[in-house]
Design an enzyme around this catalytic site. Structure first.
Site, mmCIF file in Angstrom:
data_model
loop_
_atom_site.group_PDB
_atom_site.id
_atom_site.type_symbol
_atom_site.label_atom_id
_atom_site.label_comp_id
_atom_site.label_asym_id
_atom_site.label_seq_id
_atom_site.Cartn_x
_atom_site.Cartn_y
_atom_site.Cartn_z
ATOM 1 N N CYS A 1 72.930 124.715 113.392
ATOM 2 C CA CYS A 1 73.605 126.241 113.525
ATOM 3 C C CYS A 1 73.395 126.743 111.836
ATOM 4 O O CYS A 1 73.116 126.061 111.062
ATOM 5 C CB CYS A 1 75.104 126.273 113.856
ATOM 6 S SG CYS A 1 75.329 125.936 115.566
ATOM 7 N N HIS B 1 78.424 130.639 111.516
ATOM 8 C CA HIS B 1 79.998 129.952 111.362
ATOM 9 C C HIS B 1 80.115 129.656 110.154
ATOM 10 O O HIS B 1 79.369 129.636 109.193
ATOM 11 C CB HIS B 1 80.216 128.834 112.443
ATOM 12 C CG HIS B 1 79.552 127.561 112.425
ATOM 13 N ND1 HIS B 1 80.036 126.779 111.248
ATOM 14 C CD2 HIS B 1 78.216 127.222 112.472
ATOM 15 C CE1 HIS B 1 79.023 125.649 110.977
ATOM 16 N NE2 HIS B 1 77.955 125.952 111.848
#
Length: 573
Positions: A466, A447
């Site tokens: 992440c 992301h």
């Protein structure tokens, strides 16, 4: 995801048999002896657990298709003597000595029928075991591959084995090598570091009372210079393609840590995942003192990973977690390389493989319970207005209704499981403009991030698990440009509109998150990333310690040159 070796090229039509080179025609005593051994499962006993059941079945099929004639010709068998060298250059211990291979060849062509049968089976076992190790485990379970032409069908491995025994076993074995782009580069790096070892490697630099910083005068500086020379950081440019800084240092005072030498240290730090400040602190000193044998082991371990994961997908994304880098590949062509931010030590990014299914433009952020408890609950207890100021909407998990954060008792036990915090889309969102999703049990994805300044750091284990991308739009456009079901233009327009929308890829793209101790970067330089999660094998230290080159201060020596007085300051080397 299934682990596979390099796919073998199917060969259709009847197996090749060079009868004039076998030494015996079909139907001879040796064929009868081989048949008796195959029927008695001698192949199973010979191979044991060294290869898969399918590889054993392939060996039985190979003999049966040749009516149990020997597989190995003399010319091919003689070439097998060089197989150990092929295994070694691939970081593999074949398990056989050259003498054992030679003994099998002698038995195959010099003994009676029983001895020759045993010799042929031993040569077959030798080749199969080596090919299995080179491939990371033969995944061809002996099943039949349907022919595209009229004629018999046979498994790829059967064809490969018969081809090896009748022509070139080394070339056929190499067809099993990993197709991963990293593999051949690491193989070259392995040769370089074995050359370093053959040249004596290097010794340790002793610890000092203080860190060594540029500009300091320290008796350890000559040792530092010798250590960098030993690994190729200070060498003629033609010496070693795998080192990032290769030109010779100019002459300098032996114990002065000057800026030129500091540049070499910064290159070393960059290749080892360390802060690139030129300061020789505990972490940099530990990396400098790792032995050449330990680095060879790192390279071999990385190669072993790629042997069992060769089929990465024609188009794929690769993230090596401790390298802080993501790469997008089409075949063996590198399309994109960019910096990443990965999980902290207490919230590590997990290594696994999956398939990218969709991209979310302008995502909301649904805070995980664990992260909410660690990072947000304390702030909300002090000030419920924190939620609105940071664009969070609070929902009741049971009813799904929106809740005013000022009406919640944030000190209530279990409150973190009763509410759901959601951050609205926009430039303030922790996920930035987009997220790239490959649904998985670890809740990990790629992301964007609004915290762009964090990419300026050299050590970037900073996220909650992440992977944050330096240029996520570029990566997303690479995915959409290669997909027939998503328009890149529409995707980019949606990004600009700040409207939340999912874009499902027509063709999924493989993504591989790895935690490897050695990689070759896009510039061709070998890297040994820092072990940010303490998952690597503990490195061994170099043997011996460089002696200090202590320079004694001397008074000026006055000499008379051609009748004139002069001053000369001599430096002891």
């Amino acid at each position: 995801m299934a682990e596979t070796h390099a796919p073998l090229k199917r060969v259709d039509g009847p197996a090749i048999v060079v009868e004039s080179m076998l030494g015996e025609p079909k139907g001879s005593e040796i064929a009868a002896a081989i048949e008796a051994r195959v029927m008695a499962d001698r192949i199973d006993m010979t191979l044991g657990k060294a290869v898969s059941p399918g590889a054993k079945e392939a060996a039985r099929l190979a003999y049966a298709q040749g009516v149990f004639a020997p597989i190995w010709t003399r010319d091919a068998a003689e070439k097998l003597v060089d197989a150990n060298a092929t295994c070694k250059e691939n970081g593999i211990d074949s398990g056989y000595t050259d003498a054992q291979i030679r003994a099998a060849i002698d038995a195959r062509f010099m003994g009676n029928a029983d001895a020759r049968a045993d010799g042929d089976l031993m040569l077959t076992a030798t080749w199969l075991i080596m090919a299995s190790k080179l491939s990371g485990g033969l995944s061809d379970e002996g099943g039949m591959v349907k022919s595209t032409m009229t004629g018999p069908t046979r498994s790829d491995l059967v064809v490969a084995l018969r081809k090896a025994g009748q022509s070139d076993p080394i070339a056929t074995m190499k067809e099993f090598s990993s197709l991963a782009p990293q593999y051949s580069k690491l193989r070259d790096a392995l040769k370089t570091y074995r050359d370093h070892a053959a040249n004596g490697g290097w010794m340790k630099i002793r610890d000092g009372k203080e860190m060594l910083e540029p500009g300091m005068n320290d008796p350890r500086v000559p040792a530092l210079r010798e250590r960098l020379k030993a690994e190729g950081y200070i060498q003629p440019a033609a010496f070693n393609f795998f080192m990032p800084v290769l030109d010779d240092l100019p002459e300098t005072a032996p114990t002065v840590y000057d800026e030129t030498l500091a540049v070499k240290v910064q290159a070393f730090q960059a290749a080892h995942g360390l802060k690139q400040d030129g300061v020789i602190g505990p972490a940099t000193l530990a990396a400098l003192n790792e032995s050449v044998e330990s680095k060879i082991d790192r390279i071999e371990r990385a190669m072993n990973h790629w042997r069992s994961r060769s089929d990465l997908g024609e188009r794929h994304i690769w993230v090596n977690i401790p390298s802080y880098r993501a790469e997008a590949w089409t075949g063996d062509r590198l399309d994109i390389a960019m910096d990443t931010i990965v999980g902290k030590k207490r919230t590590p990014t997990t290594a696994f493989s999956d398939e990218i299914e969709y991209i979310v433009a302008n995502p909301k952020w649904f805070l995980p319970i664990g992260l909410f408890k660690r990072q947000k609950l304390r702030k909300l207890r002090k000030d419920p207005g924190y939620a609105a100021r940071h664009n969070y909407v609070v929902y009741d998990r049971a009813s799904g209704a929106k809740v005013n954060p000022h009406t919640i008792d944030w000190n209530e036990p279990g409150v973190s499981r009763k509410i759901q915090m959601v951050q609205t889309p926009g430039p303030h969102n922790a996920l930035g403009q987009l997220k790239i999703i490959f649904p998985n049990k670890h809740s990990i994805y790629l992301h964007d991030t609004p915290d762009r300044h964090l990419f300026e750091r050299d050590v970037r284990a900073l996220s909650s698990g992440c992977v944050r991308l330096l240029d996520p739009v570029k990566m997303a456009n690479w995915l959409t440009d290669g997909d027939e079901g998503v328009s890149t233009e529409v995707f980019n327009t949606t990004l600009q509109s700040r409207e939340r929308e999912r874009f499902y890829l027509d063709k999924h793209v493989q993504v591989h998150l790895t935690y490897l101790p050695a990689v070759v970067n896009p510039d061709g330089h070998v890297e040994f990333p820092a072990d940010i999660y303490q998952q690597f094998k503990k490195p061994t230290l170099a043997k011996g310690t460089y002696p200090d080159d202590i320079v004694e201060e001397q008074e000026d020596l006055y000499v008379e040159i051609d009748g004139e007085s002069g001053s000369r300051s001599d430096t002891l080397q």
